[in-house]
Design a protein around this motif. Structure first.
Motif, short mmCIF file in Angstrom:
data_model
loop_
_atom_site.label_atom_id
_atom_site.label_comp_id
_atom_site.label_asym_id
_atom_site.label_seq_id
_atom_site.Cartn_x
_atom_site.Cartn_y
_atom_site.Cartn_z
N GLU A 46 -1.02 87.69 0.60
CA GLU A 46 -1.33 87.78 2.03
C GLU A 46 -0.38 86.90 2.85
O GLU A 46 0.13 87.33 3.89
CB GLU A 46 -2.78 87.37 2.29
CG GLU A 46 -3.82 88.34 1.77
CD GLU A 46 -3.77 89.71 2.44
OE1 GLU A 46 -3.32 89.81 3.60
OE2 GLU A 46 -4.15 90.68 1.79
N ASN A 50 2.53 88.34 5.40
CA ASN A 50 2.55 87.89 6.79
C ASN A 50 3.94 87.38 7.18
O ASN A 50 4.43 87.68 8.28
CB ASN A 50 1.52 86.77 7.01
CG ASN A 50 0.12 87.31 7.24
OD1 ASN A 50 -0.09 88.51 7.32
ND2 ASN A 50 -0.83 86.41 7.35
N HIS A 54 5.18 89.78 9.93
CA HIS A 54 5.01 89.20 11.26
C HIS A 54 6.10 88.18 11.55
O HIS A 54 6.65 88.14 12.66
CB HIS A 54 3.64 88.53 11.39
CG HIS A 54 2.50 89.44 11.04
ND1 HIS A 54 2.26 90.61 11.72
CD2 HIS A 54 1.55 89.35 10.08
CE1 HIS A 54 1.19 91.20 11.19
NE2 HIS A 54 0.75 90.46 10.20
N GLY A 119 -6.05 88.96 6.73
CA GLY A 119 -5.21 88.17 5.81
C GLY A 119 -5.62 86.70 5.74
O GLY A 119 -5.85 86.17 4.64
#
Ligand code: ATP
Ligand code: MG
Length: 154
Positions: A46, A50, A54, A119
């Motif tokens: 997770e 990310n 992101h 997440g």
């Protein structure tokens, strides 16, 4: 530090399975239960996704070598006490504006239908401690501490 492992890998989703495997390899020597191993792998997965999605925006780089330099994700594993693993996952991407908000269950900035915004919630529930440090424009560091059941050797 004792049993320290530092890895740098390109922050692309293609490396998510590798990130999981590295986490599993590190934890394996501490004789985790199957559940503990799954929790560690999932939490790392997770945090890594990310960073890739992101932190670095999710675009793919054509050239893996350039990607390695431009989108580095650093993973650090260390044993901070007996059976206690500290995992640190850092990206040098866009950072998070409001960390508390980002960590709320079901909060996502994803505009598509793919993300559930769970997440951080998963990382929190699968580890003993989760800390997020981030600065917009500079990047994000996720620190997780996971205590494993003591292994008595039988
Ligand atoms: N490394 C990061 N860099 C920048 N922003 C991040 C980073 N990690 C998380 N975020 C922000 O925090 C939000 C919440 O993250 P979280 O992992 O909880 O959910 P998600 O990634 O959106 O969805 P899911 O993980 O369920 O697929 C993200 O939508 C993103 O805006
Ligand atoms: Mg996520």
């Amino acid at each position: 530090m004792k049993r320290e492992l530092k890895v740098q890998l390109a922050g692309v989703l293609e490396n998510q399975a590798l990130a999981r495997s590295i986490a599993a390899a590190y934890a394996a020597e501490l004789d985790p239960t199957i559940d503990e191993l799954t929790e560690i792998k999932t939490a790392v997965s997770e945090a890594f996704s990310n960073a890739a999605l992101h932190g670095y925006g999710g675009e793919k780089d054509e050239d893996g070598k350039i990607a390695q330099v431009q989108r580095p994700v650093f993973m650090e594993f260390s044993l901070i006490a007996p059976q206690t693993i500290m995992i640190r996952i850092t990206d040098k991407g866009r950072g998070i504006e409001d960390i508390a908000k980002a960590m709320e269950p079901m909060f996502t900035t994803d505009v598509g239908q793919n993300r559930s915004g769970m997440g951080f919630t998963v990382m929190e529930s699968f580890t003993d401690k989760l800390k997020v440090d981030s600065r917009p424009g500079e990047g994000t560091t996720v620190t997780m501490i996971k205590k494993l059941d003591t292994y008595y050797g039988f």
